[in-house]
Design a protein around this motif. Structure first.
Motif, PDB file in Angstrom:
ATOM      1  N   GLN A 198       0.706  -1.375  -0.016  1.00 34.62           N
ATOM      2  CA  GLN A 198      -0.088   0.040   0.053  1.00 34.62           C
ATOM      3  C   GLN A 198       0.932   1.179   0.113  1.00 34.62           C
ATOM      4  N   HIS A 199       1.817   1.283  -0.833  1.00 37.68           N
ATOM      5  CA  HIS A 199       2.992   2.478  -1.234  1.00 37.68           C
ATOM      6  C   HIS A 199       3.536   2.733   0.320  1.00 37.68           C
ATOM      7  N   CYS A 200       3.507   2.010   1.043  1.00 34.23           N
ATOM      8  CA  CYS A 200       4.169   2.123   2.509  1.00 34.23           C
ATOM      9  C   CYS A 200       3.328   3.228   3.232  1.00 34.23           C
ATOM     10  N   LEU A 201       2.205   3.248   2.884  1.00 32.43           N
ATOM     11  CA  LEU A 201       1.310   4.256   3.960  1.00 32.43           C
ATOM     12  C   LEU A 201       1.217   3.612   5.455  1.00 32.43           C
ATOM     13  N   PRO A 202       1.585   4.412   6.420  1.00 36.02           N
ATOM     14  CA  PRO A 202       1.358   3.685   7.839  1.00 36.02           C
ATOM     15  C   PRO A 202       0.067   2.953   8.085  1.00 36.02           C
ATOM     16  N   GLY A 203       0.108   1.962   8.642  1.00 41.81           N
ATOM     17  CA  GLY A 203      -1.163   1.294   8.837  1.00 41.81           C
ATOM     18  C   GLY A 203      -1.365   0.776  10.222  1.00 41.81           C
ATOM     19  N   ALA A 204      -1.890  -0.630  10.367  1.00 40.67           N
ATOM     20  CA  ALA A 204      -2.545  -1.041  11.644  1.00 40.67           C
ATOM     21  C   ALA A 204      -1.236  -1.187  12.595  1.00 40.67           C
ATOM     22  N   GLY A 205       0.003  -1.668  12.174  1.00 41.18           N
ATOM     23  CA  GLY A 205       1.114  -1.996  13.008  1.00 41.18           C
ATOM     24  C   GLY A 205       2.037  -0.611  13.187  1.00 41.18           C
ATOM     25  N   ALA A 206       1.447   0.351  12.524  1.00 44.26           N
ATOM     26  CA  ALA A 206       2.504   1.627  13.052  1.00 44.26           C
ATOM     27  C   ALA A 206       2.512   2.192  14.203  1.00 44.26           C
ATOM     28  N   GLY A 207       1.564   1.895  15.034  1.00 44.57           N
ATOM     29  CA  GLY A 207       1.811   2.284  16.476  1.00 44.57           C
ATOM     30  C   GLY A 207       2.080   1.170  17.673  1.00 44.57           C
ATOM     31  N   ASP A 208       2.253  -0.082  17.210  1.00 48.98           N
ATOM     32  CA  ASP A 208       2.252  -1.022  18.072  1.00 48.98           C
ATOM     33  C   ASP A 208       3.633  -1.090  18.702  1.00 48.98           C
ATOM     34  N   GLY A 209       4.377  -0.365  18.688  1.00 52.61           N
ATOM     35  CA  GLY A 209       5.578  -0.171  19.416  1.00 52.61           C
ATOM     36  C   GLY A 209       6.586  -1.250  19.314  1.00 52.61           C
ATOM     37  N   THR A 210       6.591  -1.931  18.302  1.00 51.79           N
ATOM     38  CA  THR A 210       7.680  -3.067  17.850  1.00 51.79           C
ATOM     39  C   THR A 210       8.559  -2.528  17.307  1.00 51.79           C
ATOM     40  N   ALA A 211       8.520  -1.584  16.447  1.00 54.74           N
ATOM     41  CA  ALA A 211       9.892  -0.924  15.826  1.00 54.74           C
ATOM     42  C   ALA A 211      10.706  -0.015  16.522  1.00 54.74           C
ATOM     43  N   ALA A 212      12.055  -0.012  16.258  1.00 49.87           N
ATOM     44  CA  ALA A 212      12.849   0.907  17.420  1.00 49.87           C
ATOM     45  C   ALA A 212      12.570   2.516  17.040  1.00 49.87           C
ATOM     46  N   SER A 213      12.042   2.649  15.930  1.00 48.35           N
ATOM     47  CA  SER A 213      11.786   4.268  15.797  1.00 48.35           C
ATOM     48  C   SER A 213      10.512   4.711  16.466  1.00 48.35           C
ATOM     49  N   GLY A 214       9.744   3.694  17.107  1.00 44.02           N
ATOM     50  CA  GLY A 214       8.582   4.142  17.775  1.00 44.02           C
ATOM     51  C   GLY A 214       7.353   4.023  16.978  1.00 44.02           C
ATOM     52  N   SER A 215       6.144   4.834  17.240  1.00 46.61           N
ATOM     53  CA  SER A 215       5.237   4.991  16.725  1.00 46.61           C
ATOM     54  C   SER A 215       5.236   5.855  15.280  1.00 46.61           C
ATOM     55  N   LEU A 216       4.695   5.443  14.378  1.00 46.62           N
ATOM     56  CA  LEU A 216       4.718   5.964  13.419  1.00 46.62           C
ATOM     57  C   LEU A 216       3.301   6.213  12.762  1.00 46.62           C
ATOM     58  N   ALA A 217       2.412   5.737  13.590  1.00 44.85           N
ATOM     59  CA  ALA A 217       0.722   6.346  13.087  1.00 44.85           C
ATOM     60  C   ALA A 217       0.739   7.810  12.483  1.00 44.85           C
ATOM     61  N   GLY A 218       0.130   7.686  11.511  1.00 48.05           N
ATOM     62  CA  GLY A 218      -0.253   9.036  10.898  1.00 48.05           C
ATOM     63  C   GLY A 218       0.952   9.839  10.330  1.00 48.05           C
ATOM     64  N   ALA A 219       2.182   9.227  10.030  1.00 45.82           N
ATOM     65  CA  ALA A 219       3.469   9.806   9.387  1.00 45.82           C
ATOM     66  C   ALA A 219       3.165  10.167   8.008  1.00 45.82           C
ATOM     67  N   ASP A 220       3.588  11.418   7.519  1.00 41.28           N
ATOM     68  CA  ASP A 220       3.535  11.928   6.312  1.00 41.28           C
ATOM     69  C   ASP A 220       4.536  11.597   5.420  1.00 41.28           C
ATOM     70  N   ILE A 221       4.344  10.394   4.769  1.00 40.50           N
ATOM     71  CA  ILE A 221       5.511   9.903   4.101  1.00 40.50           C
ATOM     72  C   ILE A 221       5.852  10.729   2.747  1.00 40.50           C
ATOM     73  N   ARG A 222       4.857  11.832   2.394  1.00 37.12           N
ATOM     74  CA  ARG A 222       5.625  12.460   1.274  1.00 37.12           C
ATOM     75  C   ARG A 222       6.783  13.241   1.652  1.00 37.12           C
ATOM     76  N   ASP A 223       7.190  13.340   2.825  1.00 31.62           N
ATOM     77  CA  ASP A 223       8.626  13.819   3.073  1.00 31.62           C
ATOM     78  C   ASP A 223       9.557  12.752   3.114  1.00 31.62           C
ATOM     79  N   PRO A 224      10.870  12.858   2.304  1.00 29.22           N
ATOM     80  CA  PRO A 224      11.670  11.511   1.973  1.00 29.22           C
ATOM     81  C   PRO A 224      11.993  10.989   3.183  1.00 29.22           C
ATOM     82  N   ALA A 225      12.500  11.993   4.169  1.00 34.99           N
ATOM     83  CA  ALA A 225      13.005  11.374   5.447  1.00 34.99           C
ATOM     84  C   ALA A 225      11.995  10.704   6.387  1.00 34.99           C
ATOM     85  N   THR A 226      10.914  10.977   5.973  1.00 37.86           N
ATOM     86  CA  THR A 226       9.929  10.198   7.047  1.00 37.86           C
ATOM     87  C   THR A 226       9.728   8.875   6.182  1.00 37.86           C
ATOM     88  N   ALA A 227       9.397   9.147   5.032  1.00 45.06           N
ATOM     89  CA  ALA A 227       9.241   7.792   4.091  1.00 45.06           C
ATOM     90  C   ALA A 227      10.301   6.990   4.216  1.00 45.06           C
TER      91      ALA A 227
END
Length: 329
Positions: free
Chosen positions: A10-39
């Motif tokens: 889904q073109h890397c749109l943050p989804g159900a697992g974005a805020g589950d705390g498993t990634a070292a970068s923390g919650s990415l729920a709602g992240a704006d992936i139009r920004d290259p660094a955020t993407a």
């Protein structure tokens, strides 16, 4: 054993697992992936989750290349880099921006300006190729690639409002679909006796009758290649529907959609039929066996699933699903 994961990105749109705390970068729920660094941060988190699962091959659908909505990244290339894998291939179903003029690519890799009819004009302005499609990433060598166009379904005309007002009508064209096949050559101890695996990835239409036709075409094309076969991807069809179509043998189980609370499985694996096979193992769907197109059985060793599962990742409205493959004794 070979572990294969399939995921509609889904073109890397943050989804159900974005805020589950498993990634070292923390919650990415709602992240704006139009920004290259955020993407890239989202892709990094996804790579961490994939690495935890430790697959050998990843089949991806809805992959962006150079799109504004996803930070203009080459998502397949970046993800392969983050996983430390050298073997990858992107196959564009269409070229062009998501919100612009879509067109058939001259070459699905979109690796050079000449691969797109408008590529040279974009290059004059310092812009690289843009597209959307499927991808395969592998830790093991893939020595050959094939791409087949699967066509598109009919357009849909929708009316909202006054039936005599032309502005009430909107025409939606169906998305082009394709099949990407890699000739995987795993080490001898991974799949003993299997020197080559023809591994395909596809994303079928949302309209059922079109998806039926595309699945038949994709499986038929894949099984013309010598050796065992595995087709993975988002089929947009239920397990029962795929089984009833009599195309290949379903492997894996577990619902994959929607990711937040999966209730149905529309992401699948198909492999060659077995001859006189024992009952399905824990990783195989208990569905009727089916023959290859025309009733003939493809040559080569057969594979079985000895494990698998599903999980939500940091991206997508689909859960990913994987299987562990071994040759049939």
């Amino acid at each position: 054993m070979l572990r294969v994961l399939t995921l509609n990105l889904q073109h890397c749109l943050p989804g159900a697992g974005a805020g589950d705390g498993t990634a070292a970068s923390g919650s990415l729920a709602g992240a704006d992936i139009r920004d290259p660094a955020t993407a890239r941060a989202v892709l990094t988190a996804l790579a961490e989750q994939i690495a935890e699962l430790a697959p050998d091959v990843v089949a991806l659908q809805e992959v962006d290349l150079g799109q504004v909505r996803s930070g203009r990244l080459d998502q397949a290339a970046v993800l392969a880099e983050l996983l430390g894998w050298c073997h990858r291939r992107f196959a564009a179903a269409w070229a062009g921006p998501v919100t612009g003029l879509r067109r058939r690519p001259l070459h699905s890799a979109l690796a050079r300006p000449a691969d797109d009819v408008l590529g040279p004009a974009r290059a004059v302005f310092g812009q690289g190729p843009v597209g959307f499609g499927n991808a395969l990433l592998s830790r093991y060598p893939i020595t050959a690639w094939r791409v087949m166009r699967l066509g598109r379904g009919p357009a849909t005309l929708l009316r909202r409002g006054n039936p005599i007002d032309p502005r009430s009508y909107r025409l939606f064209t169906a998305t082009a679909r394709n099949l990407l096949v890699g000739r995987l050559e795993p080490p001898g101890d991974v799949l003993p006796g299997v020197g080559v695996l023809n591994l395909g990835v596809t994303h079928l239409a949302t309209r059922a009758e079109t998806a039926h036709r595309q699945l038949d075409s994709a499986w038929g094309a894949l099984t013309t290649l010598p050796g065992p076969h595995l087709l993975a991807g988002d089929f947009n069809l239920s397990t029962e529907t795929v089984a009833a179509l009599g195309v290949g043998r379903l492997l894996g189980d577990g619902p994959t959609f929607p990711a937040a609370n999966p209730v149905r499985r529309i992401d699948h694996f198909l492999s060659d039929p077995l001859v006189g096979a024992p009952p399905p193992t824990a990783g195989e769907a208990a569905v009727p066996e089916a023959g290859a197109p025309g009733g003939s059985l493809p040559a080569g060793p057969r594979l079985r699933a000895v494990g698998g599962g599903t999980r939500a990742f940091v991206v997508s409205d689909h859960a990913g699903t994987w299987i562990d493959l071994e040759p049939v004794d």
